[in-house]
Design a protein around this motif. Structure first.
Motif, PDB file in Angstrom:
ATOM      1  N   TYR A 192       0.847  -1.211   0.000  1.00 38.11           N
ATOM      2  CA  TYR A 192       0.000   0.000   0.000  1.00 38.11           C
ATOM      3  C   TYR A 192       0.874   1.251   0.000  1.00 38.11           C
ATOM      4  O   TYR A 192       2.095   1.177   0.131  1.00 38.11           O
ATOM      5  CB  TYR A 192      -0.960   0.018   1.200  1.00 38.11           C
ATOM      6  CG  TYR A 192      -0.298  -0.004   2.560  1.00 38.11           C
ATOM      7  CD1 TYR A 192       0.044   1.212   3.203  1.00 38.11           C
ATOM      8  CD2 TYR A 192      -0.043  -1.213   3.223  1.00 38.11           C
ATOM      9  CE1 TYR A 192       0.630   1.184   4.444  1.00 38.11           C
ATOM     10  CE2 TYR A 192       0.544  -1.225   4.462  1.00 38.11           C
ATOM     11  CZ  TYR A 192       0.885  -0.016   5.088  1.00 38.11           C
ATOM     12  OH  TYR A 192       1.485  -0.031   6.318  1.00 38.11           O
ATOM     13  N   HIS A 237      -1.711   4.168  -7.432  1.00 42.55           N
ATOM     14  CA  HIS A 237      -2.982   3.542  -7.102  1.00 42.55           C
ATOM     15  C   HIS A 237      -3.620   2.881  -8.326  1.00 42.55           C
ATOM     16  O   HIS A 237      -4.052   1.730  -8.279  1.00 42.55           O
ATOM     17  CB  HIS A 237      -3.926   4.602  -6.520  1.00 42.55           C
ATOM     18  CG  HIS A 237      -5.335   4.111  -6.324  1.00 42.55           C
ATOM     19  ND1 HIS A 237      -5.683   3.284  -5.275  1.00 42.55           N
ATOM     20  CD2 HIS A 237      -6.475   4.321  -7.020  1.00 42.55           C
ATOM     21  CE1 HIS A 237      -6.964   3.015  -5.331  1.00 42.55           C
ATOM     22  NE2 HIS A 237      -7.482   3.624  -6.404  1.00 42.55           N
ATOM     23  N   VAL A 244      -4.480   3.407  -0.978  1.00 41.53           N
ATOM     24  CA  VAL A 244      -3.827   4.619  -0.476  1.00 41.53           C
ATOM     25  C   VAL A 244      -4.406   4.956   0.882  1.00 41.53           C
ATOM     26  O   VAL A 244      -5.625   5.005   1.072  1.00 41.53           O
ATOM     27  CB  VAL A 244      -4.035   5.788  -1.459  1.00 41.53           C
ATOM     28  CG1 VAL A 244      -3.504   7.093  -0.869  1.00 41.53           C
ATOM     29  CG2 VAL A 244      -3.380   5.477  -2.798  1.00 41.53           C
ATOM     30  N   VAL A 277      -7.732  10.273  -5.876  1.00 38.00           N
ATOM     31  CA  VAL A 277      -7.894   8.850  -5.584  1.00 38.00           C
ATOM     32  C   VAL A 277      -9.148   8.705  -4.733  1.00 38.00           C
ATOM     33  O   VAL A 277      -9.093   8.831  -3.509  1.00 38.00           O
ATOM     34  CB  VAL A 277      -6.665   8.292  -4.840  1.00 38.00           C
ATOM     35  CG1 VAL A 277      -6.839   6.805  -4.573  1.00 38.00           C
ATOM     36  CG2 VAL A 277      -5.393   8.567  -5.605  1.00 38.00           C
TER      37      VAL A 277
END
Lengths: 368, 682
Positions: A192, A237, A244, A277
């Protein structure tokens, strides 16, 4: 000999040329030449529920040359277009401040300048971006750069392969332009991305090798992340499918940073698609953490009027309509207190890297 | 003329006609009345409080008081009340003295049909004696006013200059500067009071006659002239004319700006007069060009056309008050009321008289006018009948307005003189036309000239616009309006307004308001004057000037307002302000509006032209830049691109100019509608 242009640059140049040709055609036909510029104001910004983004509406504004109030801006738009085309042709990039100086000169034998201040040229650049539908980066322009990144990933930056696992204590400085033609991703083991508001807290995470232990990429944007950081996070992402997480202060400003990362900003609504995002998650600092993590009252800061107003405005944002967010913001307003990330250090200098964030992620204690 | 009787008549008529200032003289003639009131009021008071020990004891008896009661001569009255005539202080006295003499000269020349050549001279006696410096504050000054008028016959000279309330202008209804016959003799009296010197008058009535020189003093007790010197001059440089010399105590330092202004404005309102004005100059202020001790300013004649002669008229019945009607009836020599009406008043034809008489119960039979004088009810009936009858307006040939053309000429010549004053006056503070009252200081004029091109950028080679006069390099827009004659209280009057806009008038100050009554400039009591009220109550924002609430408009403009009338209603005997009669105020407003509309049209055109010029230059500048940029982007030569742009520029600006003109016209159409409404109202 100008360097060979890539496809993106060729496309951008073609767009600028089309703009100029359109004007020539209008003039040859005896018409008042005009440009169609999408309106970049709150009135033309809407929240898309489906895409979960702040988007630019379809309103356009005509900018005529033969109109006393528009003539100068029309002229400026073409000065900027011409300068950008030259940048692309010569394969160079420059700052928007630099561009201001490039295009600034005195007109004829008057005392008038093409641009008096950078405040005049910056909006013209944004106008050009939306008009020709090209990112600032595609016009070979960059804003001030800030932000750094480390993590288990290898990238290629303008031909140089960089291993972000070996960046020492300072990390890799994120450039302003991070498009595919500049930066590409190679091998990675990251699970991540963690976006941290502040440089100081990011330094703690880097020193504690948090990214190594947890296999993640840590990025900081020095407050509100610049375009480069946001675009890079968005690419990580979307291209590498990495979730994220955002770690910011517990104050309205921190929430706003999260909100911009998540849905885009009003000013740059036309780039939300490439910058935001919508799946970004907020891991902290939450208004309820002061009780959950037993933070003493003396590490809090009183909210001032500006904070309160800001918080109340956020209550009305469509993307904060979720009951959890409403509760979160209401609690902040109710207590009248805000906390910095550093307040966690009261529980031990590495409390944030060793306990707080790992626990949050393990418990899935985040907001979306 | 039987002097004594005419004077009584004058007083009586003055009172009845409601002229309060003349009422003052009556106090002397009826001394018993106040005394009687005193005794009567004291008597009951004494009776009412006999028990009160504190009751005041009688000091004098009515008889004792009666011994002190006696006639007061007009002259004595004015010795004590000189402020009523404009001799409040030495600086104002200087102006009043000059003004009275100049008024008389101009009146005489016009009446005789002579183009006036005036000489006005002020001499500082201390400066003449060789001090080299101007007197600071009060001092002795000699005022000389000389004209080329018809002259005064020998026998009349002493009375004209040595007796108050003696003159030719009071008993007639005719437009003139002087009215009562007080002015010049009051000036002589002032000189006598302050310096002890008599007034010296030189006059000659024709080529073949000798000139006479008199020194005249005034016996203030008797209001009679005393000639102290009488001589014949065989040689005098003038064929005909009058010269008056007065020595007075004055304050030149403070008073000069009023005098300067008075002379300038007199020249402005009397373009047919040539005026040479000589004033004292101290060594410090003297320029090399001026003669030692004084310097001369010349206001040339702007036209050789004499003003239309003002004719004498009979009173109009609509302006007559009841008492005056009764008095006139008593004096009438007619056999019946019908004849009385026709002979005493103007605009009463036999038909009109019949109409009036049809409205009174006794109208059918012939009535002696004398009956009216004694029968108040009948007089009142007649008075009402007159008011109810429509009559023609009084004849207006008794008025002599300046006229549109001459007002323009006057303004042009006035502006040229003050513009050149400003140019030559750099080193000379003496030329400083006025430090307080006016803005035309030389220093300021130069300063004001700087922003002027900005306010009115001279468009090179632009065709001379209508109404614009170029004066010493400054463009002035001049508009004038002469209203048709109107009537207030039976007195015909006429209002004229002229304006000079732009040039070197400062744009950020209130406008200059020049007030005139029968061509005489009014310099004092601006705030109390009906003319000021008329201008203030006009909404100048309609005419594109800014105007703070309740004050004069702001802008680069001088406004001239002239009231011509057979009887200008002044608020006081010193003739400084016009009374606020609604009829007069309305005429002033209408004239100002008419002038304002011309001004607004001019300003709008000017603005549009400026805007177009500015626009074109903006486009031309930017075309250069755009053509270069587009040329680079599209890899073409900028030259042809520029030419294409310029072609479109021409088309676009032409089209917009036309559009602007169409808008202008539609805007003009609105005032036209309003104008129609105004005319209807009239």
């Amino acid at each position: 000999m100008a360097p060979r242009k890539d496809a993106v640059s060729k496309k951008t140049v073609a767009k600028i040329e089309k703009l100029a040709e359109g004007v020539l055609k209008a003039v040859a036909g005896g018409k008042n030449p005009s440009l169609d510029i999408p309106v970049r104001s709150l009135a033309n910004v809407k929240w898309s529920d489906k895409r979960r983004l702040v988007e630019l509406g379809s309103q356009k504004q005509k900018r005529y040359f033969f109109n006393v109030s528009m003539a100068k801006k029309f002229m400026q738009t073409f000065l900027v277009s011409e300068a950008c085309k030259e940048l692309i042709d010569s394969g160079k990039t420059t700052s928007i401040r630099d561009l201001y100086y490039v295009t600034k000169h005195t007109i004829g034998d008057t005392k008038q300048n093409t641009f008096e201040e950078q405040d005049e040229s910056d909006p013209i650049i944004e106008d050009l971006e939306v008009t020709v539908d090209a990112l600032r980066e595609e016009l070979h322009l960059f804003a001030a750069r800030k932000g750094s990144m480390v993590g288990p990933i290898t990238i290629v930056d303008t031909g140089d392969t960089i291993d972000l696992r070996r960046m020492g204590s300072g990390g890799w400085a994120v450039p302003s332009i991070v498009e595919e033609n500049i930066i590409t991703f190679k091998k990675h083991e990251a699970k991540y991305v963690l976006l941290i508001e502040k440089d100081a807290v990011w330094t703690r995470f880097n020193e504690d090798k948090f990214w190594k232990r947890n296999s993640c990429i840590i990025v900081q944007g020095g407050g509100q992340p610049p375009r480069g950081v946001r675009r890079l996070v968005q690419r990580l992402h979307s291209e590498l499918k990495l979730p994220v997480y955002v770690l910011v202060d517990n104050d309205p400003w921190g929430f706003y940073i999260y909100s911009v990362m998540k849905q885009g900003s009003i000013n740059l609504a036309y780039e939300s698609m490439r910058m935001a995002v919508p799946d970004a998650r907020f891991v902290g600092l939450s208004s309820f953490d002061k009780d959950k993590y037993q933070l003493p009252g003396n590490v809090s800061i009183k909210m001032d009027d500006g904070d309160n107003n800001r918080a109340k405005q956020m209550l009305a944002y469509p993307w904060f309509r979720h009951a959890k967010w409403q509760k979160e913001i209401q609690e902040m307003v109710r207590s009248g207190l805000k906390f910095e990330l550093e307040a966690l250090s009261r529980r031990g200098i590495s409390f944030i890297t060793e306990e707080y964030v790992p626990k949050k992620l393990k418990d899935k204690d985040w907001l979306e | 003329m039987a002097k004594a009787s005419s004077e009584t008549k004058a007083v009586a008529r003055g009172r009845k006609a409601g002229k309060p200032q003349l009422g003052l003289f009556e106090e002397g003639q009826a001394p018993a009345a106040p005394a009687a009131v005193v005794t009567e009021s004291e008597a009951p008071a004494a009776e009412a409080a006999p028990a009160a020990k504190s009751a005041p004891a009688r000091r004098v008896t009515a008889e004792t008081m009666a011994t002190k009661q006696r006639d007061i001569s007009v002259a004595e009255f004015f010795v004590k009340n000189r402020h009523l005539l404009g001799f409040d202080n030495p600086s104002k006295a200087l102006l009043t003295t000059i003004k009275e003499a100049v008024d008389n000269s101009l009146d005489a020349c016009e009446e005789a049909g002579i183009l006036p050549d005036l000489l006005i001279e002020v001499r500082d006696l201390a400066l003449d004696a060789g001090s080299g410096e101007l007197t600071k504050g009060e001092g002795r000054f000699v005022v000389v006013v000389q004209d080329n008028g018809p002259g005064i016959v020998k026998a009349q000279v002493p009375k004209i200059f040595g007796k108050l309330l003696y003159g030719s202008k009071f008993h007639r209804l005719k437009q003139s500067r002087g009215q009562q016959g007080i002015g010049i003799s009051a000036a002589a009296m002032y000189g006598q009071l302050t310096t002890g010197k008599p007034v010296r008058v030189t006059s000659r009535v024709g080529k073949r006659k000798d000139a006479h020189v008199f020194d005249i003093q005034l016996d203030t007790r008797k209001n009679e002239p005393v000639v102290t010197h009488d001589d014949t001059l065989t040689e005098w440089h003038q064929e005909h004319g009058t010269r008056v010399e007065l020595e007075i105590v004055a304050n030149w330092q403070q008073g000069q700006r009023f005098v300067n202004r008075y002379v300038e404005h007199t020249a402005l309102a009397n373009p047919h007069a040539a005026i040479r004005y000589t004033r004292p100059v101290g060594a410090a202020q003297r320029t090399s060009a001026s003669t030692p001790g004084n310097e001369s300013l010349v206001f040339p004649r702007a036209t050789n056309e004499l003003p239309k002669e003002a004719l004498e008229i009979k009173p109009h019945p609509h302006g007559v008050e009841l008492g005056a009607l009764m008095l006139a009836a008593a004096e009438s020599k007619s056999h019946d009321v019908r004849g009385f009406l026709q002979t005493t008043f103007s605009r009463v034809s036999s038909q009109a008289a019949e109409e009036i008489l049809a409205k009174v119960p006794w109208g059918k039979k012939a009535t002696r006018p004398r009956l009216l004088a004694s029968n108040r009810t009948m007089a009142e009936e007649l008075h009402k009948a007159i008011a109810a009858t429509k009559l023609m307006n009084p004849p207006t040939n008794c008025l002599s307005p300046i006229g549109d053309e001459l007002m323009r000429k006057g303004l042009v010549s006035f502006l040229s003189v003050i513009e050149s004053e400003g140019d030559s006056g750099d080193e000379s503070t003496q030329l400083d036309l006025d430090s307080a009252g006016m803005k035309k200081k030389p220093g300021k004029a130069v300063k004001a000239a700087a922003p002027a091109p900005e306010a009115m950028p001279a468009v090179p080679d632009a065709p001379a616009e209508e109404g614009v006069e170029k004066i010493k390099g400054h463009n002035y827009f001049i508009a004038t309006v002469t209203r048709p004659p109107k009537v207030y209280r039976g007195n015909p009057f006429q209002v004229e307004v002229g304006l000079a806009y732009g040039g070197s008038w400062p744009a950020d100050k209130t406008i200059e308001l020049f007030r005139f009554a029968n061509r005489v400039p009014l310099l004092f009591q601006r705030g109390a004057c009906g003319i000021t009220e008329g201008i203030v109550s006009t909404d100048w924002r309609n005419y594109l000037l800014s105007q703070p609430k309740g004050s004069l408009p702001v802008g680069p403009m001088a406004l001239l307002v002239h009231i011509a009338s057979v009887w200008v209603p002044f608020t006081s005997e010193s003739k400084e302000a016009v009374a606020h009669y609604p009829d007069i105020l309305k005429e002033i407003q209408l004239a100002a509006q008419e002038c304002g509309r011309k001004l607004a049209t001019f300003i709008r055109k000017k603005k549009a032209a400026d805007y177009q010029a500015q626009r074109r230059s903006i486009f031309e500048l930017y075309i250069e830049e755009v053509a270069a940029a587009i040329g680079k982007i599209t890899d073409r030569k900028p030259g042809p691109i520029k030419r294409e742009f310029l072609k479109v520029a021409h088309q676009v600006t032409m089209a917009e100019e036309e559009e602007g003109r169409a808008q202008d016209e539609s805007r003009d159409a609105k005032p036209k509608a309003r104008r129609a409404a105004e005319t209807e109202e009239e």
